[in-house]
Motif scaffolding. Structure first.
Motif, PDB file in Angstrom:
ATOM      1  N   THR A  17       0.827  -1.211   0.000  1.00  0.00           N
ATOM      2  CA  THR A  17       0.000   0.000   0.000  1.00  0.00           C
ATOM      3  C   THR A  17       0.861   1.261   0.000  1.00  0.00           C
ATOM      4  O   THR A  17       0.589   2.223  -0.728  1.00  0.00           O
ATOM      5  N   ASP A  64      -3.345   1.824 -13.132  1.00  0.00           N
ATOM      6  CA  ASP A  64      -4.329   1.705 -12.060  1.00  0.00           C
ATOM      7  C   ASP A  64      -3.559   1.903 -10.744  1.00  0.00           C
ATOM      8  O   ASP A  64      -2.339   2.010 -10.755  1.00  0.00           O
ATOM      9  N   SER A  65      -4.261   1.974  -9.629  1.00  0.00           N
ATOM     10  CA  SER A  65      -3.571   1.953  -8.336  1.00  0.00           C
ATOM     11  C   SER A  65      -3.646   0.530  -7.791  1.00  0.00           C
ATOM     12  O   SER A  65      -4.356  -0.317  -8.335  1.00  0.00           O
ATOM     13  N   SER A 120      -3.508  -1.724  -3.846  1.00  0.00           N
ATOM     14  CA  SER A 120      -3.342  -1.768  -2.394  1.00  0.00           C
ATOM     15  C   SER A 120      -3.559  -3.205  -1.945  1.00  0.00           C
ATOM     16  O   SER A 120      -3.949  -4.067  -2.734  1.00  0.00           O
ATOM     17  N   THR A 160      -6.681  -3.960  -7.272  1.00  0.00           N
ATOM     18  CA  THR A 160      -6.452  -2.691  -7.961  1.00  0.00           C
ATOM     19  C   THR A 160      -7.520  -1.670  -7.576  1.00  0.00           C
ATOM     20  O   THR A 160      -8.552  -2.017  -6.995  1.00  0.00           O
ATOM     21  N   GLY A 161      -7.254  -0.429  -7.934  1.00  0.00           N
ATOM     22  CA  GLY A 161      -8.221   0.627  -7.640  1.00  0.00           C
ATOM     23  C   GLY A 161      -9.585   0.357  -8.259  1.00  0.00           C
ATOM     24  O   GLY A 161     -10.625   0.746  -7.712  1.00  0.00           O
ATOM     25  N   ARG A 162      -9.584  -0.351  -9.374  1.00  0.00           N
ATOM     26  CA  ARG A 162     -10.851  -0.694 -10.040  1.00  0.00           C
ATOM     27  C   ARG A 162     -11.525  -1.909  -9.438  1.00  0.00           C
ATOM     28  O   ARG A 162     -12.591  -2.330  -9.902  1.00  0.00           O
ATOM     29  N   ARG A 191      -7.448   2.386  -1.099  1.00  0.00           N
ATOM     30  CA  ARG A 191      -7.322   3.135  -2.357  1.00  0.00           C
ATOM     31  C   ARG A 191      -7.690   4.600  -2.152  1.00  0.00           C
ATOM     32  O   ARG A 191      -7.022   5.514  -2.648  1.00  0.00           O
ATOM     33  N   ASP A 192      -8.729   4.830  -1.376  1.00  0.00           N
ATOM     34  CA  ASP A 192      -9.154   6.205  -1.144  1.00  0.00           C
ATOM     35  C   ASP A 192      -8.124   6.973  -0.314  1.00  0.00           C
ATOM     36  O   ASP A 192      -7.858   8.150  -0.546  1.00  0.00           O
ATOM     37  N   GLN A 252      -4.883   6.302  -0.258  1.00  0.00           N
ATOM     38  CA  GLN A 252      -3.769   6.564  -1.187  1.00  0.00           C
ATOM     39  C   GLN A 252      -4.057   7.786  -2.055  1.00  0.00           C
ATOM     40  O   GLN A 252      -3.200   8.658  -2.247  1.00  0.00           O
ATOM     41  N   ALA A 253      -5.284   7.822  -2.571  1.00  0.00           N
ATOM     42  CA  ALA A 253      -5.639   8.923  -3.470  1.00  0.00           C
ATOM     43  C   ALA A 253      -5.585  10.263  -2.739  1.00  0.00           C
ATOM     44  O   ALA A 253      -5.086  11.268  -3.268  1.00  0.00           O
TER      45      ALA A 253
END
Lengths: 243, 243, 243, 243, 243, 243
Positions: free
Chosen positions: D135, D163-164, D166, D198-200, D235-236, D238-239
Motif C-alpha cells: 500500500t 491503475d492503483s 493496495s 487494484t483501484g478498479r 485506495r481512497d 492513497q488517493a
C-alpha cells in the motif's frame, strides 16, 4: 634414466635443494618451513587435547590438514579465498590429500583423544607445493606429538607415528620421466603424478593424471620408480632434521 | 619518560628489535618481511598496469591493501576466514587502515593508471601487527613503484611517493605511556593507540581507544609524543633498507 | 575559531539541530530516534537476561552494537548487505566503534549477567552517522538498563552506567576546523576526525584521518577542542531527553 | 459480518488507523512512511534511467521491490540477514510478492527504459507488514514516476500507472472472518489470506493459507469480500495522500 | 468449460498423464517418482526419530520439505544453487509451500516426536513442478509414516495423516480457464493459480496471480472449480498408488 | 584372480550389472541415466555455442563437469550444499576429476568454440558414483557432440572425440583385489583406487589411496590390471549404447 640437464641444471632423477627449518613458529606445538627449491611452505601443527564431537569417547585421536596459498605466492596475484567467501576446489582437494597422507602413518588409538591440525601455508610457489607440504607437515606433526607426550596428553609408551611419510611429484616431459617438477616443468608435463610414500617404501597415495596424452603401463612404472627413490631421499632429510 | 624496565628489558620509549628483509618474495614486484620483535609480517606489493573500472580514464592510480593472519600466527589457532566464508570485522578494519596510510603518501596522478595491491600476511603475531604491516608495506610499495618505473609504466620524472610512512603502537600501562607494545603488554594497556606518521613527522592517522579508563588530554599528548618519536626511528630503518 | 558562515548558515563551532525522540519503538526495551540535521538514526536496545556462552558464569554482562544503513538512506541507492551476502568493511568498523564507545561507560559487573544489543539503523544519512548513532545509542542503552532494573534483572543499587557518552565529527575544511560535518562538508574535509567523549569530558576514542594532506599537532589540538565542546552540548541534550 | 469487538475495539470489517506520510525521505525520488496501526513501513522508490542488461533495448522499464525488517521491529530481536549472510525464505517471498503487485499496475512500455526499485523496510511490525508495504510502495512509486516525468526520463503523455494497487490481510478467527489482522490476531487465525486489489476492484493476488483447519468455498468468499472492501478504503487513502 | 483442443490434444479440464512410481529410492523411508506429463519429480521422505531442538519435549512431530531443480531439468541450463552459494527466492518459496501443504494434513501430536523431511528434486521440468511435487510428496510421506509405525516410532493406533493432499495448477489462457498447465501454456497464461486441496475437497492453499490483466471474481470461481476437480482426480491416483 | 563369491554373488573380477539409458532427458543435448548396480547417476550434457571469456578467440572449445548428490541418495540424509551455502571438498574433487577425464579424450580444436557442461547428479548411491558418472558422462558427451554437429556448430569432418573413456573402482578387501566395489565393500577396503582408462586401454587417471595399510608395487599392479579389464568391458557397453 636420462642424464640430460634441466633448466636448473638438474638431472632427470634429481631433487631440487630441499631444506626443512624446524621450529620456525614460536607459537605452534610443531612447525617447519620447508623449501623444495623456490617452493616455500610454512607448516604449523596445532595440538588440542580432546577430539571433535563426532569422535568423542572412541579412544581415538584425529589428524587433519588445511592447505592455502598467500595471494602473491605465485607469479601473478590470486584473489584471497576469504574475500571470495569460499574455498576453491583445488584447495579443498589438496587439504584432503595432505590429511590422508598424514593419517596413513598415525595410529589414532595411540594418539589418544587428541586433535592435531596441520596448517600448510604456501608462502612462495614454484611447483610441487602439495608434496613439499606433506613432507614438511610430517616434521611438524612429529614435533607436535612429542610436545603432547611431554605434556602427558600422550602416554609415554605410545607410538602414534607408525612410520614417516613424504611426497614428491614426478612427470613426463618430452617423453622423459622426471623427478620433482619446478613450475616451468609442471606446465609442460604430458603426465603429472604425485606419489606419497612411507619411510618403509610403501605407497600411501598414487595420483597420476594425463595432462596431455594418456600414458601406458611402462611409463607409469618409470614414474613410480622415480617417485619412490625421491621419497627415500626426502625421508632421510626428514630424519636428519628431526635428529 | 620512565626508565623502568619492561618484561623484555626495554625502556618505555624503546622500540623492539625491528628488521626489514627487502625482496623476500621472488615473484612480487616489491616485498618485505618485517619484524617488530616476535611479530613477523610478509608484505608483498603486486603491480598491475591499469586501474579498476570505476577509476578508468581519470589519469589516476590506485593503491589498496589486504591484511590477514595465518591460522597459527597466534598462541592458539584461529579458524581460517576462507573456511568461515567471511572476513571478520577486525581484518576489514586493519586492511582499510593500511590502505589509507599508504595512499596518504602517494600522489595518484603521478602514479598514473596503475594499481598496486599490498598484501600483508601476518606469519607470527606478538602485538603491533597492523603497525608493523604499515611499516613493511611502505618498503614493498616503494620497490613496486621503482619496478613500475623500470617497466615504463610510470614516467621517469614522476614522483608518486611524496613522503614515507610508518606506524607504531603506544599505550598506557599502569599509568605509564609506553612505545611499541608486545602482546603481553597490549592486553594490559588501559589505553591503546596507533599512530601513523609521515617521514616529515605529520600525522596520517591517530586512533586512540580507552580499553579501560577513559583518558585525558595530558595522557593523549604523552602518547602522541612517544609515537612520533618511534615513527621517526622507523623512518630511518626504512630509509636504510631502501638505500 | 572562525565566524564565517557554512552552507547551512552555521558557525564553525556550531552543531546542527539535534533531536532525540526517546521511546520511538513500541517493542524495544530502550529506543531513540536521533537526528543530527538530516542524519536520522533509529537506535533500539534489546535486553536479554543471560550472556553469550563464552561469558557465562563470570558475573559480568555484555553490551554490543550493530550498525547498518537502509539502501536508500543516501543520495543514491546502495545494494543491501543481506543481498550481497556479506557485511562490508565500513559497516563492521562502525559497529565495533559503537560497541566500544558504549562499553567504555558500562560497569559490566554491575550490569550482571545480562546482554544488551544496540541496533543503530540509519534511516537517512547526511554525514556523521556514526557519531549520531553513538549519541542516540546511549539514550537507548540507559532506558534498557532502567527496564532491566524494573524487571529485577539488575540489582536496585547497582549502577551499570558509570558515565554518559556522546560523539561528534570534526574536520578541517579549507584550513578551518569545523564541528559536526554535514555530508557536503565531509567530502571536502582535508582531515576527518571522530571524537567520543564521556559526560565528564574524558576521551574514549579519538580517530583522526588525513583524507587530504597530513595534519600537524596544532591542527589536532584545535580539532580535539572543538570535539570536546560539541560532546558537552550533546551530553546536555541527552540528559534533558532522559530527564 | 459480525459486530463483536476485537482486542483493539475494532469491528470485524474495520481497518486499523492507516496513515501514509508522503515524501518522508529527503533523498529518494518517491517515499512514504505507511502505518497500519502499530505496523510502520518505510517505502523508498529509487529511480534510475536505464534498465538491467537483460532488458536493454526492448523499450521497456523495470519495477522491482526489496522487503526487509529491522532486527528489533518485532517483539524479540531477530538476527540481521546481512550478518547471517543470506536472505531468508520469508523475506524473498514477500519481496517477490510486492514486486509482482506493483508491476501489475505498471505499463512498462510507457515507463520507458527506466528502473524503479522500491525498498520496503519494516521499522515496527504488528501484523500485515507485507500488505502495508504494498500500500505504501504504491505511493512511493507514483511519486517516483512523477519525478521521472519532471526529469524528462518519462514522456509527458505516457501513463505508466494504469491503475492503483493496495493490499490487506484477512483471516478467520474463532470462525469469524476479520479484516486487517494485528499480530495478536494473526497468530490465532485459522485461515490467513492476503489480497492485492487494484483501484478498479480487480484481483492481482489472492494468497490464502489454512494455518489450522482447511477452509471451504463459502469461507473463501467471505474473506474475499472483506478484502475487496478493505482495499477500496485503502485506495481512497492513497488517493487523498497523492492529491 | 470449453472442449477446444490444447497443444497436446487435451481438453481444458483434462490433466496430463499422471504417474506415481512408489518406492523409487532404495534408501529413503518413503519415496515416489511422480510425473505430470513431461514434469518428473523425485520425492524422498527421510524419517528421523526425534525433533529439532526448538520442538523438543512438546510431544509433537515435525514435517518439512525442500524443493530443488537439477541444473538441466529445464530447456536451458541453470547454474547450481550450491555453486552460487545461495538458494534463490523461487526455490525458498516453493519449499515453504510444499511444507505447509503437507503439514495441513498431519496431526503432529499423533506423529509423536519424529521428524520427516521430504526432498522434492525436479529431474525434468515442464510446468507444474510445485504441484507435482506436493502430489508425489504426499505418497512419500504416507509411506514414511507407515515405516515409522513399523519401527514402533509411531504408536499403532495413532493416525498422523488426517487427510490426503494434492495440488494442481490452473490458469486462464486466451480467456479460457484451463487445468494443469504445461510449460508452453504457463508462459502464455494471463492468470496463474495453484490450488492445494485435501482429499475431502477443502482448500489448504489458494495462490492466484495475475501475470497479465488482473482477474475478477467470476474468473476466480471458474479457476477454483477446475482446480478442485483436478485435485479430486489426483487424490484417486494417490489412493490407487498407495493401495 | 580369486573366484570366491562376494556379498552380491559376484566374483572378484566381475562388474555389477551396468545399464546406460541413453537420452533420458527431454531437454539436454545429450543425456544418460547410468546404473552400476544400486548406483544411479543422471548425466546431462548442455551444449552452448561459444566459450567462456578467458578462452574466447583461441579457436578451442571447453568441456567441464559438475557432480552432485541428491540429499537422500545415500542411506542417511545429507544436508543440501545449496542450503549450506557452499560446495564440499569431496564434491569439488569429483567434479574436477570427471572434467579432466572427459577432456582427455576431447580434441578441443576440433570441438571449435563450443562449451559442453556435463552435470552428473547421483540419484542413488551404492559405491562407485564417480566412476559411474564418468562412464555415463562419456555417452552424454558423445550425443551432445553429435547434436552440435547436426546444428553445424561443429564441422562435419571434425572429430572432437579422439577416443572413448570409462572408469571403474578397484580395491583390496581382506587381501584380495576386487573390481567395482559396492558401498559395503568400499567401507571395508584397505586400498581404494579409481582408474580412468581410454577405449584404447591407456591410463587417464590413476588415483590410489591406502585407507588402511599402505600398499606395495605388486598390489598396485594387480589393481591396475583389474581396472583396465573392467574399463574394457565398460567401453563395450558404451559402444553398444551409442550404436
Amino acid at each position: 634414466m636420462t642424464d640430460s640437464l634441466r633448466a636448473d641444471g638438474r638431472t632427470a632423477d634429481q631433487l631440487r635443494t630441499v631444506t626443512i627449518e624446524r621450529g620456525w613458529s614460536a607459537h605452534a606445538e610443531g612447525s617447519a618451513l620447508v623449501s623444495f627449491g623456490g617452493t616455500k611452505v610454512l607448516c604449523t601443527a596445532s595440538f588440542t587435547n580432546g577430539v571433535p564431537r563426532w569422535l568423542t569417547g572412541k579412544g581415538k585421536g584425529w589428524v587433519t590438514a588445511e592447505y592455502a596459498m598467500l595471494p602473491r605466492a605465485t607469479n601473478s596475484r590470486n584473489d584471497r579465498e576469504s574475500i571470495k567467501g569460499k574455498v576453491g576446489g583445488r584447495t579443498h582437494e589438496i587439504s584432503r590429500l595432505i590429511g590422508r597422507a598424514l593419517r596413513a602413518v598415525v595410529d589414532t588409538k595411540a594418539l589418544g583423544e587428541n586433535t592435531i591440525v596441520i596448517d600448510c601455508d604456501v608462502l612462495q610457489a614454484d611447483g610441487g607445493t602439495r608434496t613439499a607440504a606433506i613432507t614438511g607437515a610430517y616434521v611438524a606433526l612429529a614435533d607436535a606429538i612429542e610436545w603432547g607426550r611431554s605434556q602427558k596428553f600422550i602416554a609415554q609408551r605410545a607410538t602414534p607415528l607408525v612410520d614417516s611419510v613424504s611426497a614428491v611429484s614426478v612427470g613426463i616431459i618430452d617423453g622423459t620421466p622426471m623427478l620433482d617438477l619446478a613450475y616451468v616443468e609442471d606446465v609442460r608435463a604430458e603426465t603429472d603424478m604425485n606419489v606419497v610414500v612411507t619411510g618403509r617404501g610403501l605407497f600411501v597415495e598414487v595420483q597420476g593424471t594425463a595432462e596431455g596424452a594418456p600414458f601406458d603401463k611402462r611409463e607409469l612404472d618409470a614414474l613410480l620408480e622415480l617417485g619412490v627413490n625421491g621419497c627415500a631421499e626426502l625421508r632421510d632429510i626428514q630424519a636428519a632434521t628431526l635428529a
